[in-house]
Design an enzyme around this catalytic site. Structure first.
Site, PDB file in Angstrom:
ATOM      1  CE  LYS A   1     117.643  -0.832 -20.856  1.00  0.00           C
ATOM      2  NZ  LYS A   1     117.183  -0.091 -22.048  1.00  0.00           N
ATOM      3  CG  ASN A   2     119.513  -1.778 -24.758  1.00  0.00           C
ATOM      4  OD1 ASN A   2     118.483  -1.488 -24.157  1.00  0.00           O
ATOM      5  ND2 ASN A   2     120.570  -0.973 -24.812  1.00  0.00           N
TER       6      ASN A   2
ATOM      7  NE  ARG B   1     114.326   8.127 -26.964  1.00  0.00           N
ATOM      8  CZ  ARG B   1     113.769   9.044 -27.712  1.00  0.00           C
ATOM      9  NH1 ARG B   1     113.050   9.982 -27.195  1.00  0.00           N
ATOM     10  NH2 ARG B   1     113.946   9.028 -29.021  1.00  0.00           N
TER      11      ARG B   1
ATOM     12  CB  ILE C   1     126.410   8.149 -28.964  1.00  0.00           C
ATOM     13  CG1 ILE C   1     127.634   7.261 -29.227  1.00  0.00           C
ATOM     14  CG2 ILE C   1     125.119   7.529 -29.517  1.00  0.00           C
ATOM     15  CD1 ILE C   1     127.860   6.851 -30.654  1.00  0.00           C
TER      16      ILE C   1
HETATM   17  C1  UD1 Z   1     120.092   2.312 -28.355  1.00  0.00           C
HETATM   18  C2  UD1 Z   1     120.066   1.701 -26.973  1.00  0.00           C
HETATM   19  C3  UD1 Z   1     120.662   2.680 -25.956  1.00  0.00           C
HETATM   20  C4  UD1 Z   1     122.048   3.139 -26.402  1.00  0.00           C
HETATM   21  C5  UD1 Z   1     122.014   3.641 -27.839  1.00  0.00           C
HETATM   22  C6  UD1 Z   1     123.387   3.952 -28.406  1.00  0.00           C
HETATM   23  C7  UD1 Z   1     118.151   0.226 -27.037  1.00  0.00           C
HETATM   24  C8  UD1 Z   1     116.770  -0.048 -26.594  1.00  0.00           C
HETATM   25  N1  UD1 Z   1     118.707   1.386 -26.622  1.00  0.00           N
HETATM   26  O1  UD1 Z   1     119.255   3.477 -28.321  1.00  0.00           O
HETATM   27  O2  UD1 Z   1     120.752   2.009 -24.708  1.00  0.00           O
HETATM   28  O3  UD1 Z   1     122.485   4.188 -25.582  1.00  0.00           O
HETATM   29  O4  UD1 Z   1     121.415   2.660 -28.710  1.00  0.00           O
HETATM   30  O5  UD1 Z   1     124.202   2.830 -28.333  1.00  0.00           O
HETATM   31  O6  UD1 Z   1     118.770  -0.579 -27.708  1.00  0.00           O
HETATM   32  N2  UD1 Z   1     119.400   9.319 -34.109  1.00  0.00           N
HETATM   33  C9  UD1 Z   1     118.796  10.273 -34.917  1.00  0.00           C
HETATM   34  N3  UD1 Z   1     117.621   9.946 -35.539  1.00  0.00           N
HETATM   35  C10 UD1 Z   1     117.016   8.730 -35.373  1.00  0.00           C
HETATM   36  C11 UD1 Z   1     117.648   7.765 -34.541  1.00  0.00           C
HETATM   37  C12 UD1 Z   1     118.836   8.104 -33.931  1.00  0.00           C
HETATM   38  O7  UD1 Z   1     119.311  11.369 -35.091  1.00  0.00           O
HETATM   39  O8  UD1 Z   1     115.950   8.507 -35.958  1.00  0.00           O
HETATM   40  C13 UD1 Z   1     120.666   9.643 -33.419  1.00  0.00           C
HETATM   41  C14 UD1 Z   1     120.504   9.691 -31.893  1.00  0.00           C
HETATM   42  O9  UD1 Z   1     120.009  10.926 -31.450  1.00  0.00           O
HETATM   43  C15 UD1 Z   1     121.920   9.420 -31.441  1.00  0.00           C
HETATM   44  C16 UD1 Z   1     122.428   8.418 -32.498  1.00  0.00           C
HETATM   45  O10 UD1 Z   1     121.566   8.574 -33.614  1.00  0.00           O
HETATM   46  O11 UD1 Z   1     122.681  10.586 -31.515  1.00  0.00           O
HETATM   47  C17 UD1 Z   1     122.440   6.966 -32.080  1.00  0.00           C
HETATM   48  O12 UD1 Z   1     121.232   6.656 -31.407  1.00  0.00           O
HETATM   49  P1  UD1 Z   1     120.527   5.226 -31.523  1.00  0.00           P
HETATM   50  O13 UD1 Z   1     121.515   4.194 -31.904  1.00  0.00           O
HETATM   51  O14 UD1 Z   1     119.328   5.374 -32.401  1.00  0.00           O
HETATM   52  O15 UD1 Z   1     120.018   4.999 -30.061  1.00  0.00           O
HETATM   53  P2  UD1 Z   1     118.768   4.133 -29.669  1.00  0.00           P
HETATM   54  O16 UD1 Z   1     118.555   3.096 -30.706  1.00  0.00           O
HETATM   55  O17 UD1 Z   1     117.636   5.033 -29.307  1.00  0.00           O
END
Ligand code: UD1
Length: 418
Positions: A22-23, A92, A327
């Site tokens: 999916k991801n 999201r 995370i």
């Molecule tokens: C992706 C995955 C999700 C997985 C996550 C962590 C997809 C579609 N989803 O989500 O399944 O659980 O990676 O492996 O691939 N953060 C910020 N600001 C931002 C972006 C992120 O503070 O602009 C923080 C988040 O709140 C979190 C951390 O960074 O604490 C990592 O999140 P992130 O890697 O961005 O998760 P997703 O990409 O949303």
């Protein structure tokens, strides 16, 4: 709404194939927005999330055809660059269209996703990085407006935390920028490697695949490409953990053992016998389970998307396990439900202290997110008696044919109308 009913306590035996990730599929689909013409994606899972992103692309004027797991997409006639709240609120990862849309058309409007069950999940990294590439960002009425006259300008981007979708968004945007972009502290998840392979097949110039420093030399235009979605390491991991919980011996095929380094070591330490082949993993539980400590980390560390499932497994040991989530700040929503099944779990800040009780008992449960639901499936397969898991739509977001696959392994599982 549907529910899943599982009669637990039956060991799993046999072989199942893992679906496309999916991801990985979501960013690959978003990447088709970068170049007009028919792209072909193979091994695309049929999930609620992949349907949602295709519904979103349709609102932009994209044409597509699905034939089994092959998906063909053509974004030649883009006539709208706004991702509405209706679709973004259900997924999201819709934010992945922001980078490609603004890079190709100079403008995009995407609803702000809002919080979700596992944490606040802001998108500030995505927005700051686009600003570094010259994009003007305006936040109003719950939407992010992104605009630039002409091409994006290559720049330097540093992420405080290696965000997966922010890395993907900026990678895609930077491919069409003027000049060179450097992403520092980039995420290194295998799904990003899959995206880089697609972008390179489209004509992008990217260095550093697999590392935390990506260098993108922008090109004026890209061509349609053909690519295969990599196997879903989280789906694979969930089934391996399920065998640990229920017992038995299972071979999972169509997967990449190299994408699960942390999980396989933890499962071995927990007492399972794991055999890795090139595209298959065999798992067997013959003795008692041992407790292990877990700390979630960005790849190649232990995936946060497997934390809830391994917690369910740890409730079945006779020892103490400390599971630390680094995370997401609120990713323990499954704990209350696991307790209803007899688990002894205490939360202390970012850690869950699991005292294995050696057994679980079936109960009606419900989950608030995708992986929390998966942990309840794992628990239910091991539990004595029947477990009803409601809100199945969470599982439909990320597990293709879950009931069919587990049934083929001998689980007593069915889907019913609530
Ligand atoms: C992706 C995955 C999700 C997985 C996550 C962590 C997809 C579609 N989803 O989500 O399944 O659980 O990676 O492996 O691939 N953060 C910020 N600001 C931002 C972006 C992120 O503070 O602009 C923080 C988040 O709140 C979190 C951390 O960074 O604490 C990592 O999140 P992130 O890697 O961005 O998760 P997703 O990409 O949303």
């Amino acid at each position: 709404m549907d529910k899943i009913v599982i009669e637990g306590g039956r060991p799993l035996h046999g072989e199942i194939a893992i679906s496309g990730a999916k991801n990985a599929a979501l960013p690959l689909i978003a990447a088709t927005l970068l170049a007009p013409g028919w792209h072909t994606l193979h091994n695309v899972p049929d999930l609620r999330d992949t349907r949602t992103i295709m519904a979103l692309l349709e609102t932009f004027g994209v044409e597509w055809q699905r034939d089994g797991s092959r998906l063909r997409i053509n974004s030649a006639n883009l006539n709208n660059c706004e991702a509405s709240y209706d679709l973004v609120k259900t997924m999201r990862a819709s934010v992945l269209v922001l980078g490609p849309l603004v890079a190709r058309t100079g403008q995009a409007r995407v609803s702000l996703p809002g919080g979700c069950a596992i944490g606040a999940r802001p998108i500030d990294f995505h927005l700051q990085a686009l600003k570094n590439l010259g994009v003007t960002i305006i936040l109003e009425h719950g939407y992010v407006g992104a605009e630039i006259a002409g091409r994006l300008k290559g720049g330097t981007v540093y992420f405080d935390i290696p965000s997966v979708t922010a890395t993907e968004n900026i990678l895609m945007a930077a491919t069409l920028a003027e000049g060179t972009t450097v992403i520092k502290n980039a995420a290194r998840e295998p799904e990003i490697g899959n995206l880089i392979d697609m972008l390179v097949a489209m004509g992008a110039r990217i260095e550093g695949k697999g590392s935390d420093r990506l260098v993108i030399h922008g090109v004026e235009q890209l061509e349609p490409a053909e690519i295969e979605v990599i196997a879903d390491r989280i789906e694979a991991g969930t089934y391996l953990i399920a065998v640990g919980a229920a017992g038995g011996e299972v071979t999972i095929t169509n997967c990449n053992p190299g994408h699960l380094p942390a999980l396989l070591e933890k499962l071995r330490a927990a007492g399972l016998t794991i055999t890795e082949e090139r595209t298959a993993i065999r798992v067997r539980r013959s003795g008692p389970l041992r407790s292990v400590d877990i700390k979630t980390m960005p790849y190649p560390g232990f995936a946060t998307d497997l934390q809830a499932q391994i917690m369910a497994l740890m409730t079945l040991t006779r020892g103490l396990s400390v599971i630390t989530e680094t995370i997401f700040e609120n990713r323990f929503m499954h704990v209350a439900e696991l307790r209803r099944m007899g688990a002894d779990i205490r939360i202390d800040g970012h850690s869950a202290i699991v005292t294995g009780t050696g057994r679980l008992t079936g109960a009606p449960v419900m989950a608030t997110d995708l992986r929390a639901s998966a942990s309840l499936v794992v628990a239910a397969l091991a539990a004595e008696g029947a477990t009803d898991i409601s809100r199945v739509y969470h599982l439909d977001r990320g597990y293709e044919d879950l009931v069919g696959k587990l049934s083929r392994l001998g689980a007593v599982i069915r889907r019913e109308r609530e």
